[in-house]
Motif scaffolding. Structure first.
Motif, PDB file in Angstrom:
ATOM      1  N   ASP A  99      18.814   2.559  77.798  1.00 19.41           N
ATOM      2  CA  ASP A  99      19.343   3.923  77.697  1.00 19.41           C
ATOM      3  C   ASP A  99      20.251   4.257  78.864  1.00 19.41           C
ATOM      4  O   ASP A  99      20.081   5.269  79.557  1.00 19.41           O
ATOM      5  CB  ASP A  99      18.195   4.931  77.615  1.00 19.41           C
ATOM      6  N   THR A 100      21.248   3.407  79.079  1.00 23.12           N
ATOM      7  CA  THR A 100      22.193   3.663  80.163  1.00 23.12           C
ATOM      8  C   THR A 100      23.614   3.459  79.660  1.00 23.12           C
ATOM      9  O   THR A 100      23.874   2.605  78.797  1.00 23.12           O
ATOM     10  CB  THR A 100      21.966   2.725  81.359  1.00 23.12           C
ATOM     11  N   ALA A 101      24.523   4.222  80.228  1.00 22.09           N
ATOM     12  CA  ALA A 101      25.930   4.055  79.874  1.00 22.09           C
ATOM     13  C   ALA A 101      26.418   2.665  80.245  1.00 22.09           C
ATOM     14  O   ALA A 101      27.210   2.052  79.511  1.00 22.09           O
ATOM     15  CB  ALA A 101      26.765   5.127  80.568  1.00 22.09           C
ATOM     16  N   ASP A 102      25.955   2.134  81.373  1.00 22.65           N
ATOM     17  CA  ASP A 102      26.401   0.811  81.801  1.00 22.65           C
ATOM     18  C   ASP A 102      26.039  -0.260  80.777  1.00 22.65           C
ATOM     19  O   ASP A 102      26.825  -1.182  80.534  1.00 22.65           O
ATOM     20  CB  ASP A 102      25.793   0.450  83.154  1.00 22.65           C
ATOM     21  N   LEU A 137      22.260   9.578  75.262  1.00 21.36           N
ATOM     22  CA  LEU A 137      21.622   8.974  76.424  1.00 21.36           C
ATOM     23  C   LEU A 137      21.170  10.074  77.383  1.00 21.36           C
ATOM     24  O   LEU A 137      21.544  11.237  77.225  1.00 21.36           O
ATOM     25  CB  LEU A 137      22.611   8.044  77.109  1.00 21.36           C
ATOM     26  N   PRO A 138      20.352   9.744  78.378  1.00 18.44           N
ATOM     27  CA  PRO A 138      19.911  10.771  79.332  1.00 18.44           C
ATOM     28  C   PRO A 138      21.054  11.536  79.996  1.00 18.44           C
ATOM     29  O   PRO A 138      20.884  12.702  80.372  1.00 18.44           O
ATOM     30  CB  PRO A 138      19.100   9.965  80.360  1.00 18.44           C
ATOM     31  N   ASP A 139      22.224  10.908  80.116  1.00 20.79           N
ATOM     32  CA  ASP A 139      23.354  11.603  80.740  1.00 20.79           C
ATOM     33  C   ASP A 139      24.169  12.411  79.731  1.00 20.79           C
ATOM     34  O   ASP A 139      25.195  13.006  80.083  1.00 20.79           O
ATOM     35  CB  ASP A 139      24.256  10.623  81.487  1.00 20.79           C
ATOM     36  N   GLY A 140      23.715  12.445  78.465  1.00 21.46           N
ATOM     37  CA  GLY A 140      24.378  13.233  77.448  1.00 21.46           C
ATOM     38  C   GLY A 140      25.471  12.508  76.692  1.00 21.46           C
ATOM     39  O   GLY A 140      25.998  13.042  75.709  1.00 21.46           O
ATOM     40  N   THR A 141      25.836  11.305  77.119  1.00 25.00           N
ATOM     41  CA  THR A 141      26.859  10.532  76.415  1.00 25.00           C
ATOM     42  C   THR A 141      26.234   9.745  75.269  1.00 25.00           C
ATOM     43  O   THR A 141      25.002   9.668  75.146  1.00 25.00           O
ATOM     44  CB  THR A 141      27.589   9.581  77.367  1.00 25.00           C
ATOM     45  N   ARG A 142      27.091   9.141  74.447  1.00 22.76           N
ATOM     46  CA  ARG A 142      26.615   8.408  73.276  1.00 22.76           C
ATOM     47  C   ARG A 142      26.974   6.922  73.389  1.00 22.76           C
ATOM     48  O   ARG A 142      28.100   6.575  73.786  1.00 22.76           O
ATOM     49  CB  ARG A 142      27.234   8.959  71.996  1.00 22.76           C
ATOM     50  N   HIS A 146      30.772   4.514  74.338  1.00 16.04           N
ATOM     51  CA  HIS A 146      30.879   3.469  75.364  1.00 16.04           C
ATOM     52  C   HIS A 146      31.256   2.143  74.725  1.00 16.04           C
ATOM     53  O   HIS A 146      32.081   1.396  75.277  1.00 16.04           O
ATOM     54  CB  HIS A 146      29.565   3.336  76.119  1.00 16.04           C
TER      55      HIS A 146
END
Length: 257
Positions: A99-102, A137-142, A146
Protein backbone atom coordinates in the motif's frame (compact mmCIF):
# COMPACT_ATOMS: atom_id res chain seq x y z
CA UNK A 1 -17.20 2.94 -36.71
CA UNK A 2 -17.19 -0.68 -35.60
CA UNK A 3 -14.42 -2.37 -33.67
CA UNK A 4 -12.95 -5.87 -33.98
CA UNK A 5 -14.47 -8.07 -31.28
CA UNK A 6 -12.20 -10.30 -29.21
CA UNK A 7 -13.10 -13.08 -26.78
CA UNK A 8 -11.03 -13.48 -23.62
CA UNK A 9 -10.46 -17.22 -23.52
CA UNK A 10 -10.11 -17.18 -19.72
CA UNK A 11 -13.92 -17.06 -19.75
CA UNK A 12 -13.98 -20.63 -21.06
CA UNK A 13 -11.24 -22.18 -18.96
CA UNK A 14 -13.72 -24.50 -17.20
CA UNK A 15 -15.02 -25.96 -20.46
CA UNK A 16 -12.15 -27.74 -22.22
CA UNK A 17 -10.99 -28.46 -24.85
CA UNK A 18 -10.55 -24.79 -25.64
CA UNK A 19 -9.56 -25.20 -29.27
CA UNK A 20 -12.90 -26.86 -30.01
CA UNK A 21 -14.58 -23.57 -29.07
CA UNK A 22 -12.77 -21.54 -31.72
CA UNK A 23 -15.02 -22.31 -34.73
CA UNK A 24 -18.11 -21.63 -32.61
CA UNK A 25 -16.78 -18.27 -31.52
CA UNK A 26 -15.98 -17.33 -35.09
CA UNK A 27 -19.53 -18.29 -36.10
CA UNK A 28 -20.87 -15.96 -33.38
CA UNK A 29 -19.01 -13.07 -35.00
CA UNK A 30 -15.84 -12.92 -32.94
CA UNK A 31 -12.87 -11.57 -34.87
CA UNK A 32 -10.15 -12.39 -32.37
CA UNK A 33 -9.16 -14.50 -29.38
CA UNK A 34 -7.44 -12.94 -26.37
CA UNK A 35 -5.68 -15.89 -24.71
CA UNK A 36 -4.33 -16.14 -21.21
CA UNK A 37 -1.55 -18.31 -19.84
CA UNK A 38 -1.51 -21.36 -19.91
CA UNK A 39 -3.78 -21.64 -22.99
CA UNK A 40 -0.87 -20.99 -25.38
CA UNK A 41 2.00 -22.18 -23.18
CA UNK A 42 2.72 -25.55 -24.80
CA UNK A 43 3.18 -24.19 -28.34
CA UNK A 44 2.42 -20.52 -29.01
CA UNK A 45 2.93 -20.85 -32.76
CA UNK A 46 0.56 -23.82 -32.99
CA UNK A 47 -2.01 -21.98 -30.90
CA UNK A 48 -1.81 -19.00 -33.23
CA UNK A 49 -2.26 -21.27 -36.24
CA UNK A 50 -5.35 -22.83 -34.68
CA UNK A 51 -6.89 -19.41 -34.09
CA UNK A 52 -6.19 -18.35 -37.67
CA UNK A 53 -7.53 -21.65 -39.03
CA UNK A 54 -10.83 -20.85 -37.29
CA UNK A 55 -10.94 -17.51 -39.12
CA UNK A 56 -9.83 -15.29 -36.24
CA UNK A 57 -6.63 -13.63 -35.04
CA UNK A 58 -4.86 -12.71 -31.81
CA UNK A 59 -4.53 -8.98 -31.17
CA UNK A 60 -3.44 -9.05 -27.53
CA UNK A 61 -2.73 -11.73 -24.95
CA UNK A 62 -2.49 -11.89 -21.17
CA UNK A 63 0.89 -12.75 -19.69
CA UNK A 64 2.62 -12.60 -16.29
CA UNK A 65 4.10 -9.33 -15.08
CA UNK A 66 7.14 -11.15 -13.69
CA UNK A 67 7.75 -12.63 -17.15
CA UNK A 68 7.87 -9.16 -18.63
CA UNK A 69 10.23 -8.04 -15.88
CA UNK A 70 12.60 -11.01 -16.16
CA UNK A 71 12.70 -11.68 -19.90
CA UNK A 72 10.77 -9.21 -22.06
CA UNK A 73 12.52 -10.43 -25.20
CA UNK A 74 11.20 -13.95 -24.74
CA UNK A 75 7.64 -12.66 -24.34
CA UNK A 76 8.05 -10.59 -27.48
CA UNK A 77 9.09 -13.83 -29.19
CA UNK A 78 5.89 -15.47 -27.94
CA UNK A 79 3.83 -12.55 -29.25
CA UNK A 80 5.38 -12.90 -32.68
CA UNK A 81 4.96 -16.68 -32.67
CA UNK A 82 1.24 -16.26 -32.03
CA UNK A 83 0.86 -13.31 -34.40
CA UNK A 84 -0.10 -10.94 -31.56
CA UNK A 85 0.95 -7.31 -31.14
CA UNK A 86 -0.15 -6.34 -27.60
CA UNK A 87 1.39 -7.91 -24.47
CA UNK A 88 -0.98 -7.49 -21.51
CA UNK A 89 0.13 -8.15 -17.93
CA UNK A 90 -3.13 -8.28 -15.95
CA UNK A 91 -2.43 -8.80 -12.27
CA UNK A 92 -0.35 -8.41 -9.13
CA UNK A 93 -1.07 -11.24 -6.66
CA UNK A 94 -2.54 -10.06 -3.36
CA UNK A 95 0.39 -11.36 -1.33
CA UNK A 96 2.81 -9.23 -3.38
CA UNK A 97 0.91 -5.91 -3.22
CA UNK A 98 2.04 -3.06 -1.00
CA UNK A 99 0.00 0.00 0.00
CA UNK A 100 2.61 2.52 -1.06
CA UNK A 101 2.94 4.84 -4.02
CA UNK A 102 6.52 3.67 -4.51
CA UNK A 103 5.42 0.07 -4.96
CA UNK A 104 2.89 0.93 -7.65
CA UNK A 105 5.28 3.30 -9.37
CA UNK A 106 7.65 0.35 -9.47
CA UNK A 107 5.00 -1.72 -11.26
CA UNK A 108 4.63 1.08 -13.78
CA UNK A 109 8.40 1.29 -14.26
CA UNK A 110 8.57 -2.47 -14.90
CA UNK A 111 5.87 -2.09 -17.54
CA UNK A 112 7.68 0.89 -19.08
CA UNK A 113 10.95 -1.04 -19.38
CA UNK A 114 9.10 -3.89 -21.06
CA UNK A 115 7.31 -1.44 -23.33
CA UNK A 116 10.65 -0.03 -24.50
CA UNK A 117 11.85 -3.51 -25.48
CA UNK A 118 8.54 -4.30 -27.16
CA UNK A 119 8.52 -1.02 -29.10
CA UNK A 120 11.82 -1.94 -30.74
CA UNK A 121 9.97 -4.88 -32.32
CA UNK A 122 6.81 -2.98 -33.23
CA UNK A 123 4.88 -4.37 -30.24
CA UNK A 124 2.94 -2.73 -27.41
CA UNK A 125 2.64 -3.34 -23.66
CA UNK A 126 -0.69 -2.60 -21.95
CA UNK A 127 -1.85 -2.96 -18.35
CA UNK A 128 -5.18 -4.67 -17.58
CA UNK A 129 -6.93 -3.48 -14.43
CA UNK A 130 -8.87 -5.19 -11.67
CA UNK A 131 -10.57 -3.48 -8.73
CA UNK A 132 -7.60 -3.11 -6.40
CA UNK A 133 -5.99 -0.39 -8.53
CA UNK A 134 -8.89 1.92 -7.60
CA UNK A 135 -8.63 1.57 -3.80
CA UNK A 136 -7.07 4.69 -2.32
CA UNK A 137 -3.65 4.30 -0.72
CA UNK A 138 -2.98 5.79 2.74
CA UNK A 139 -1.73 8.96 1.04
CA UNK A 140 -4.99 9.29 -0.90
CA UNK A 141 -3.53 8.41 -4.30
CA UNK A 142 -4.59 5.47 -6.45
CA UNK A 143 -2.44 2.57 -7.72
CA UNK A 144 -3.79 2.90 -11.28
CA UNK A 145 -2.47 6.45 -11.58
CA UNK A 146 1.00 5.39 -10.43
CA UNK A 147 1.02 2.39 -12.76
CA UNK A 148 0.09 4.45 -15.80
CA UNK A 149 2.11 7.44 -14.66
CA UNK A 150 5.45 5.82 -15.46
CA UNK A 151 5.31 6.74 -19.13
CA UNK A 152 3.02 7.05 -22.11
CA UNK A 153 4.57 3.98 -23.76
CA UNK A 154 2.50 1.82 -21.39
CA UNK A 155 -1.02 1.47 -22.80
CA UNK A 156 -4.23 0.35 -21.10
CA UNK A 157 -6.73 -2.47 -21.55
CA UNK A 158 -9.56 -1.02 -19.48
CA UNK A 159 -11.91 -3.50 -17.78
CA UNK A 160 -15.18 -1.70 -17.13
CA UNK A 161 -16.67 -4.31 -14.78
CA UNK A 162 -13.70 -4.23 -12.43
CA UNK A 163 -13.75 -0.43 -12.41
CA UNK A 164 -17.38 -0.52 -11.24
CA UNK A 165 -16.49 -3.04 -8.56
CA UNK A 166 -13.60 -0.81 -7.54
CA UNK A 167 -16.01 2.04 -6.87
CA UNK A 168 -14.80 4.30 -9.68
CA UNK A 169 -16.73 5.95 -12.51
CA UNK A 170 -16.05 4.12 -15.79
CA UNK A 171 -16.96 7.16 -17.90
CA UNK A 172 -14.42 9.27 -16.04
CA UNK A 173 -11.74 6.59 -16.34
CA UNK A 174 -12.40 6.25 -20.07
CA UNK A 175 -11.94 10.01 -20.43
CA UNK A 176 -8.92 10.20 -18.10
CA UNK A 177 -6.93 7.66 -20.06
CA UNK A 178 -8.57 8.01 -23.48
CA UNK A 179 -5.32 8.34 -25.39
CA UNK A 180 -3.71 5.36 -23.66
CA UNK A 181 -6.54 2.86 -24.12
CA UNK A 182 -5.91 0.16 -26.71
CA UNK A 183 -8.72 -2.23 -25.74
CA UNK A 184 -11.97 -2.06 -23.79
CA UNK A 185 -13.35 -5.06 -21.92
CA UNK A 186 -17.13 -4.79 -21.70
CA UNK A 187 -17.42 -6.95 -18.61
CA UNK A 188 -20.76 -6.61 -16.81
CA UNK A 189 -21.62 -7.16 -13.15
CA UNK A 190 -24.76 -7.86 -11.16
CA UNK A 191 -23.74 -5.44 -8.43
CA UNK A 192 -20.94 -3.13 -7.43
CA UNK A 193 -19.58 -5.60 -4.88
CA UNK A 194 -20.09 -8.88 -6.72
CA UNK A 195 -22.95 -11.07 -5.60
CA UNK A 196 -25.12 -14.01 -6.55
CA UNK A 197 -24.52 -16.70 -9.15
CA UNK A 198 -21.49 -16.75 -11.43
CA UNK A 199 -19.51 -14.71 -8.88
CA UNK A 200 -21.78 -11.78 -9.66
CA UNK A 201 -20.59 -11.39 -13.25
CA UNK A 202 -23.01 -11.14 -16.15
CA UNK A 203 -22.96 -11.18 -19.93
CA UNK A 204 -22.61 -7.72 -21.44
CA UNK A 205 -26.01 -6.03 -21.20
CA UNK A 206 -27.36 -8.26 -18.43
CA UNK A 207 -25.88 -6.40 -15.45
CA UNK A 208 -26.09 -2.96 -13.89
CA UNK A 209 -23.73 -1.07 -16.21
CA UNK A 210 -25.31 1.54 -18.48
CA UNK A 211 -23.42 0.68 -21.66
CA UNK A 212 -25.36 3.11 -23.85
CA UNK A 213 -24.15 5.98 -21.69
CA UNK A 214 -20.53 4.83 -22.03
CA UNK A 215 -20.46 4.47 -25.81
CA UNK A 216 -19.47 8.12 -26.51
CA UNK A 217 -16.49 7.90 -24.15
CA UNK A 218 -15.48 4.56 -25.66
CA UNK A 219 -15.56 6.03 -29.14
CA UNK A 220 -13.54 9.05 -28.02
CA UNK A 221 -10.76 6.76 -26.78
CA UNK A 222 -7.86 5.37 -28.81
CA UNK A 223 -9.18 1.80 -28.45
CA UNK A 224 -8.48 -0.46 -31.41
CA UNK A 225 -10.79 -3.31 -30.34
CA UNK A 226 -13.30 -4.43 -27.71
CA UNK A 227 -13.25 -7.61 -25.64
CA UNK A 228 -15.89 -9.85 -24.07
CA UNK A 229 -14.98 -11.45 -20.74
CA UNK A 230 -16.80 -13.18 -17.90
CA UNK A 231 -14.79 -14.62 -15.02
CA UNK A 232 -17.07 -17.55 -14.22
CA UNK A 233 -19.95 -18.20 -16.66
CA UNK A 234 -22.21 -21.17 -16.08
CA UNK A 235 -22.64 -21.45 -19.86
CA UNK A 236 -19.83 -20.00 -21.98
CA UNK A 237 -21.87 -20.19 -25.19
CA UNK A 238 -24.77 -18.22 -23.73
CA UNK A 239 -22.38 -15.61 -22.37
CA UNK A 240 -20.42 -15.30 -25.61
CA UNK A 241 -23.50 -15.05 -27.83
CA UNK A 242 -25.35 -12.61 -25.57
CA UNK A 243 -22.31 -10.34 -25.19
CA UNK A 244 -21.65 -10.23 -28.93
CA UNK A 245 -25.30 -9.48 -29.64
CA UNK A 246 -25.37 -6.62 -27.14
CA UNK A 247 -22.21 -5.07 -28.52
CA UNK A 248 -23.77 -5.20 -31.97
CA UNK A 249 -26.87 -3.47 -30.60
CA UNK A 250 -24.64 -0.76 -29.19
CA UNK A 251 -23.16 -0.30 -32.64
CA UNK A 252 -19.65 -1.12 -31.42
CA UNK A 253 -19.12 -4.22 -33.57
CA UNK A 254 -20.24 -5.13 -37.06
CA UNK A 255 -23.39 -7.10 -37.90
CA UNK A 256 -27.06 -6.97 -37.02
CA UNK A 257 -28.08 -7.33 -33.39
Amino acid sequence: MSYPLAYQLYSSRNFPPLEDQLPELAAMGYDAIEPWLPAYEADPAAFGRAVRAAGMRIIGFHMPLDGLAADPGRWCDIAEEMGARVLIPPFVPAEERRDTADFWRGVGETLARGADVAAERGLTVAWHNHDFEYAALPDGTRPIDHILGAGDAVKFEIDIGWIVRGGADPAEELRRYAGRIVAIQLKDTAGPDGMGAEDGWRATGDGIIDWDALVPAMRASAATHVVAEHDNPADWRAFAARSADHMRRLGLVAGAA
